[in-house]
Design a protein around this motif. Structure first.
Motif, PDB file in Angstrom:
ATOM      1  N   ARG A  17       0.957  -1.233   0.072  1.00  0.00           N
ATOM      2  CA  ARG A  17       0.077   0.001  -0.049  1.00  0.00           C
ATOM      3  C   ARG A  17       0.858   1.204   0.100  1.00  0.00           C
ATOM      4  O   ARG A  17       0.677   2.197  -0.656  1.00  0.00           O
ATOM      5  N   SER A  18       1.885   1.188   0.865  1.00  0.00           N
ATOM      6  CA  SER A  18       2.544   2.465   0.794  1.00  0.00           C
ATOM      7  C   SER A  18       3.756   2.748  -0.261  1.00  0.00           C
ATOM      8  O   SER A  18       3.852   3.876  -0.689  1.00  0.00           O
ATOM      9  N   THR A  19       3.861   1.685  -1.080  1.00  0.00           N
ATOM     10  CA  THR A  19       4.659   1.793  -2.244  1.00  0.00           C
ATOM     11  C   THR A  19       4.012   1.835  -3.401  1.00  0.00           C
ATOM     12  O   THR A  19       4.530   1.862  -4.675  1.00  0.00           O
ATOM     13  N   ARG A  20       2.626   1.364  -3.401  1.00  0.00           N
ATOM     14  CA  ARG A  20       1.820   1.271  -4.678  1.00  0.00           C
ATOM     15  C   ARG A  20       2.348   0.202  -5.792  1.00  0.00           C
ATOM     16  O   ARG A  20       2.421   0.347  -6.862  1.00  0.00           O
ATOM     17  N   SER A  21       3.178  -0.868  -5.026  1.00  0.00           N
ATOM     18  CA  SER A  21       3.724  -1.686  -5.780  1.00  0.00           C
ATOM     19  C   SER A  21       2.399  -2.452  -6.639  1.00  0.00           C
ATOM     20  O   SER A  21       1.546  -2.954  -6.110  1.00  0.00           O
ATOM     21  N   PRO A  22       2.719  -3.074  -7.912  1.00  0.00           N
ATOM     22  CA  PRO A  22       1.839  -3.601  -8.599  1.00  0.00           C
ATOM     23  C   PRO A  22       1.817  -5.317  -8.360  1.00  0.00           C
ATOM     24  O   PRO A  22       1.139  -5.888  -8.910  1.00  0.00           O
ATOM     25  N   VAL A  38      -6.373  -6.836   0.910  1.00  0.00           N
ATOM     26  CA  VAL A  38      -5.839  -6.822  -0.449  1.00  0.00           C
ATOM     27  C   VAL A  38      -7.048  -6.249  -1.424  1.00  0.00           C
ATOM     28  O   VAL A  38      -6.751  -6.019  -2.125  1.00  0.00           O
ATOM     29  N   PHE A  39      -8.301  -6.504  -1.011  1.00  0.00           N
ATOM     30  CA  PHE A  39      -9.411  -6.200  -1.737  1.00  0.00           C
ATOM     31  C   PHE A  39      -9.228  -4.543  -2.107  1.00  0.00           C
ATOM     32  O   PHE A  39      -9.997  -3.917  -2.852  1.00  0.00           O
ATOM     33  N   GLU A  40      -8.717  -3.695  -1.220  1.00  0.00           N
ATOM     34  CA  GLU A  40      -8.450  -2.446  -1.195  1.00  0.00           C
ATOM     35  C   GLU A  40      -7.076  -2.019  -2.231  1.00  0.00           C
ATOM     36  O   GLU A  40      -7.318  -0.550  -2.450  1.00  0.00           O
ATOM     37  N   GLU A  45      -1.684  -5.676  -9.756  1.00  0.00           N
ATOM     38  CA  GLU A  45      -1.618  -6.423 -10.989  1.00  0.00           C
ATOM     39  C   GLU A  45      -1.285  -7.838 -10.824  1.00  0.00           C
ATOM     40  O   GLU A  45      -1.863  -8.918 -11.537  1.00  0.00           O
ATOM     41  N   LYS A  46      -0.391  -8.320  -9.774  1.00  0.00           N
ATOM     42  CA  LYS A  46       0.042  -9.768  -9.618  1.00  0.00           C
ATOM     43  C   LYS A  46      -0.127  -9.913  -8.064  1.00  0.00           C
ATOM     44  O   LYS A  46       0.373  -9.393  -7.369  1.00  0.00           O
ATOM     45  N   LEU A  47      -0.953 -11.036  -7.735  1.00  0.00           N
ATOM     46  CA  LEU A  47      -0.981 -11.881  -6.254  1.00  0.00           C
ATOM     47  C   LEU A  47      -0.423 -12.903  -6.208  1.00  0.00           C
ATOM     48  O   LEU A  47      -1.121 -13.631  -6.956  1.00  0.00           O
ATOM     49  N   ASP A  48       0.645 -13.098  -5.736  1.00  0.00           N
ATOM     50  CA  ASP A  48       1.211 -14.611  -5.476  1.00  0.00           C
ATOM     51  C   ASP A  48       0.963 -15.105  -4.268  1.00  0.00           C
ATOM     52  O   ASP A  48       0.999 -14.583  -3.130  1.00  0.00           O
ATOM     53  N   VAL A  49      -0.145 -16.356  -4.370  1.00  0.00           N
ATOM     54  CA  VAL A  49      -0.607 -16.996  -2.966  1.00  0.00           C
ATOM     55  C   VAL A  49      -0.295 -18.460  -2.943  1.00  0.00           C
ATOM     56  O   VAL A  49      -0.668 -19.169  -2.444  1.00  0.00           O
TER      57      VAL A  49
END
Length: 73
Positions: A17-22, A38-40, A45-49
């Motif tokens: 959130r602080s870096t606005r990383s994609p 996470v929904f906020e 663009e990419k979520l690794d789970v």
């Protein structure tokens, strides 16, 4: 005292959130659901789970994935 997997995830989300990383890496934490914050992250663009080999892959609930998909549109 070590952090729980959820606490680690929340720290990573805070950093994203602080870096606005994609990209956000929540892999190898053994989460059963995607944490609510996470929904906020509308810019995500990419979520690794992915799970880890030691504990096997854990499934993220379909409801969480559908909600994530809806939040990205």
């Amino acid at each position: 005292m070590s952090m729980t997997p959820l606490e680690i995830a929340l720290e990573r989300i805070k950093e994203c959130r602080s870096t606005r990383s994609p990209e956000l890496d929540l892999s190898k934490l053994g989460l059963d659901a995607i944490p609510e914050p996470v929904f906020e992250l509308a810019w995500l663009e990419k979520l690794d789970v992915a799970g880890d080999r030691k504990n096997g892959n854990r499934e993220i609930s379909a409801k969480s994935l559908l909600r994530l998909g809806n939040s990205l549109h």
